[in-house]
Design an enzyme around this catalytic site. Structure first.
Site, PDB file in Angstrom:
ATOM      1  N   ARG A  16      33.268 -41.175-108.092  1.00  0.00           N
ATOM      2  CA  ARG A  16      32.853 -41.953-109.254  1.00  0.00           C
ATOM      3  C   ARG A  16      33.309 -43.396-109.067  1.00  0.00           C
ATOM      4  O   ARG A  16      34.058 -43.706-108.151  1.00  0.00           O
ATOM      5  CB  ARG A  16      33.436 -41.349-110.545  1.00  0.00           C
ATOM      6  CG  ARG A  16      34.932 -41.089-110.388  1.00  0.00           C
ATOM      7  CD  ARG A  16      35.782 -41.408-111.546  1.00  0.00           C
ATOM      8  NE  ARG A  16      35.705 -42.758-111.993  1.00  0.00           N
ATOM      9  CZ  ARG A  16      36.372 -43.782-111.449  1.00  0.00           C
ATOM     10  NH1 ARG A  16      37.158 -43.619-110.388  1.00  0.00           N
ATOM     11  NH2 ARG A  16      36.249 -44.995-111.934  1.00  0.00           N
ATOM     12  N   ARG A  47      23.062 -40.625-111.641  1.00  0.00           N
ATOM     13  CA  ARG A  47      23.712 -41.322-112.761  1.00  0.00           C
ATOM     14  C   ARG A  47      22.915 -42.605-113.053  1.00  0.00           C
ATOM     15  O   ARG A  47      22.540 -43.322-112.120  1.00  0.00           O
ATOM     16  CB  ARG A  47      25.188 -41.650-112.436  1.00  0.00           C
ATOM     17  CG  ARG A  47      26.032 -40.393-112.227  1.00  0.00           C
ATOM     18  CD  ARG A  47      27.521 -40.701-112.223  1.00  0.00           C
ATOM     19  NE  ARG A  47      28.013 -41.008-113.556  1.00  0.00           N
ATOM     20  CZ  ARG A  47      29.244 -41.480-113.797  1.00  0.00           C
ATOM     21  NH1 ARG A  47      30.074 -41.696-112.790  1.00  0.00           N
ATOM     22  NH2 ARG A  47      29.630 -41.735-115.033  1.00  0.00           N
ATOM     23  N   ASP A  89      29.836 -51.731-114.382  1.00  0.00           N
ATOM     24  CA  ASP A  89      28.843 -50.890-113.700  1.00  0.00           C
ATOM     25  C   ASP A  89      27.512 -51.597-113.548  1.00  0.00           C
ATOM     26  O   ASP A  89      26.681 -51.187-112.745  1.00  0.00           O
ATOM     27  CB  ASP A  89      28.657 -49.576-114.466  1.00  0.00           C
ATOM     28  CG  ASP A  89      29.918 -48.747-114.362  1.00  0.00           C
ATOM     29  OD1 ASP A  89      30.876 -49.011-115.136  1.00  0.00           O
ATOM     30  OD2 ASP A  89      29.985 -47.877-113.482  1.00  0.00           O
ATOM     31  N   ASN A  95      30.297 -51.364-118.939  1.00  0.00           N
ATOM     32  CA  ASN A  95      31.456 -50.719-118.304  1.00  0.00           C
ATOM     33  C   ASN A  95      31.811 -49.481-119.117  1.00  0.00           C
ATOM     34  O   ASN A  95      31.166 -49.168-120.133  1.00  0.00           O
ATOM     35  CB  ASN A  95      32.639 -51.690-118.211  1.00  0.00           C
ATOM     36  CG  ASN A  95      33.720 -51.175-117.273  1.00  0.00           C
ATOM     37  OD1 ASN A  95      33.433 -50.754-116.162  1.00  0.00           O
ATOM     38  ND2 ASN A  95      34.969 -51.157-117.707  1.00  0.00           N
ATOM     39  N   LYS A  96      32.824 -48.781-118.677  1.00  0.00           N
ATOM     40  CA  LYS A  96      33.248 -47.531-119.306  1.00  0.00           C
ATOM     41  C   LYS A  96      33.360 -47.676-120.826  1.00  0.00           C
ATOM     42  O   LYS A  96      33.838 -48.689-121.321  1.00  0.00           O
ATOM     43  CB  LYS A  96      34.589 -47.116-118.698  1.00  0.00           C
ATOM     44  CG  LYS A  96      35.175 -45.819-119.194  1.00  0.00           C
ATOM     45  CD  LYS A  96      34.219 -44.657-119.166  1.00  0.00           C
ATOM     46  CE  LYS A  96      33.592 -44.396-117.812  1.00  0.00           C
ATOM     47  NZ  LYS A  96      32.421 -43.473-117.899  1.00  0.00           N
TER      48      LYS A  96
HETATM   49  O1  MRU Z   1      32.126 -42.938-115.234  1.00  0.00           O
HETATM   50  P1  MRU Z   1      32.873 -43.659-114.145  1.00  0.00           P
HETATM   51  O2  MRU Z   1      34.278 -43.214-113.977  1.00  0.00           O
HETATM   52  O3  MRU Z   1      32.091 -43.688-112.852  1.00  0.00           O
HETATM   53  O4  MRU Z   1      32.921 -45.142-114.672  1.00  0.00           O
HETATM   54  C1  MRU Z   1      33.553 -46.118-113.908  1.00  0.00           C
HETATM   55  C2  MRU Z   1      33.714 -47.389-114.600  1.00  0.00           C
HETATM   56  O5  MRU Z   1      33.238 -47.607-115.686  1.00  0.00           O
HETATM   57  C3  MRU Z   1      34.412 -48.437-113.830  1.00  0.00           C
HETATM   58  O6  MRU Z   1      35.160 -49.244-114.663  1.00  0.00           O
HETATM   59  C4  MRU Z   1      33.323 -49.260-113.160  1.00  0.00           C
HETATM   60  O7  MRU Z   1      32.573 -48.432-112.290  1.00  0.00           O
HETATM   61  C5  MRU Z   1      33.817 -50.365-112.409  1.00  0.00           C
HETATM   62  S1  MRU Z   1      34.644 -49.747-111.007  1.00  0.00           S
HETATM   63  C6  MRU Z   1      34.710 -50.833-109.866  1.00  0.00           C
END
Ligand code: MRU
Length: 350
Positions: A51, A85, A230, A240-241
């Site tokens: 991930r 995804r 992302d 982002n998350k």
């Molecule tokens: O769902 P995930 O764990 O893949 O989400 C990741 C994130 O949101 C990170 O903060 C994002 O990918 C930036 S990582 C360099």
């Protein structure tokens, strides 16, 4: 980055397929998985064994190289991997880059060309993370206290990271940064992965409940917020998350600078604004259950809400560009505006 003294990346090519650190098992066990088919690569992304935006781009690129090696239908492999995804644009950057090498006529040549391209893409992402660290270092002073959300370290980016790359640089420069790590419900990437990474590097840190972040900022305990992204839209909005937007609002209210760290592979000039970024919705179980180990070290999964509880589980949110102090990229820190995004893309092309 080193794990127990050994240099590792989040995923790498081996004779039998694509190896990866199974991020679902950390921090309790360091297990290496091997995806020996395109379907196994796809499932590892969907299940979040691998991930983080840049890491899934690199892994998917290797997945396409695997398809070429196995003689699979490359169009079908591309389609399968692209469905895994929806939010991180890096997935398509990895796939499109490697697909570009698929034109070679013979199977052997095609397999060689796709693997060489996947490897080059991997190395470029590592170099980008390292350069993000160099540029982001300018934001640090002795003892800077940083707050971060999710995991945007080397596990998410193969090496160095995005948000954590400047932290590692500052640490290695003897500046003794301190990191507040949001636990990041529901998948707990902060609690499970960021804490583990920081401990491996010996960076001072404290895990906080997600709900504590605004309080810390209000009390003057945070000098700087840095998160990953992302997808950065053409106007500088950044996905982002889930939970990142709330940290940005709190940072603005408390007068704390809020930076996004992202490689150019995360920029998506084809998406006009954050409103156009697809937001992944994940399974109810991520919210209804928590997973961990009990006192004997045995893995457990326990329910935290009554059976039958309805759930809504968006995986990402969008921080509007107005709340972002700047975007730290491998080509420098740019403003989170349409002009800043265009400038970064132009510098990357030069
Ligand atoms: O769902 P995930 O764990 O893949 O989400 C990741 C994130 O949101 C990170 O903060 C994002 O990918 C930036 S990582 C360099």
């Amino acid at each position: 980055m080193k794990v127990n003294g050994r240099d590792m990346r989040a995923t790498w090519w081996i004779e039998d397929g694509v190896a990866y650190i199974d991020q679902r098992r950390l921090p309790h066990a360091l297990e290496i998985g091997v995806a020996a088919s395109v379907e196994e690569v796809a499932r590892a992304i969907e299940d979040m064994a691998v991930r983080g935006a840049p890491a899934i781009g690199v892994f998917a690129g290797y997945g396409l190289a695997l398809a070429a090696k196995l003689g699979d239908d490359l169009g079908a492999a591309y389609e399968r991997l692209a469905r895994t995804r929806p939010t991180a644009i890096n997935l398509w950057k990895g796939l499109d880059t490697v697909r570009g090498a698929c034109a070679a006529a013979s199977k052997t040549l095609r397999a060689r060309a796709t693997l060489a391209t996947a490897r080059a893409f991997d190395d470029a992402e590592v170099a980008a993370g390292e350069a993000i660290g160099t540029h982001g270092l300018a934001l640090f002073r002795q003892g800077t206290r940083v707050l971060t959300h999710c995991n945007a370290g080397w596990l998410a980016v193969q090496d160095w990271g995005t948000a954590l790359a400047p932290v590692y640089r500052a640490h290695r420069a003897g500046m003794e940064p301190f990191v507040y790590v949001d636990e990041t419900r529901p998948r707990l990437q902060g609690a499970r992965l960021t804490t583990w990474e920081l401990a491996q590097e010996g960076v001072r840190h404290a895990l906080i409940a997600d709900n504590a972040a605004a309080h810390l900022m209000q009390r003057g305990m945070v000098d700087l917020v840095i998160t990953g992204s992302d997808r950065v839209a053409a106007n500088g909005d950044a996905a982002n998350k889930i939970g990142t937007f709330g940290k940005a609002c709190a940072a603005r209210q408390a007068g704390v600078p809020f930076y996004v760290a992202a490689p150019i592979s995360t920029f998506d000039p084809g998406t006009a604004s954050g409103a156009d970024i697809p937001i992944e919705e994940r399974s109810d179980d991520e919210v209804l259950f928590v997973e961990g180990v009990d006192e004997s070290g045995t893995a457990r999964r326990v329910r935290v809400a009554p059976e039958g509880t309805a759930v809504f589980n968006p995986g990402f949110d969008v921080t509007p560009h107005e709340l972002i102090s700047g975007i730290i990229t491998e080509v420098g820190i740019v403003r989170a505006t349409a002009e800043g995004v265009a400038e970064a893309l132009n510098r990357a092309k030069a």
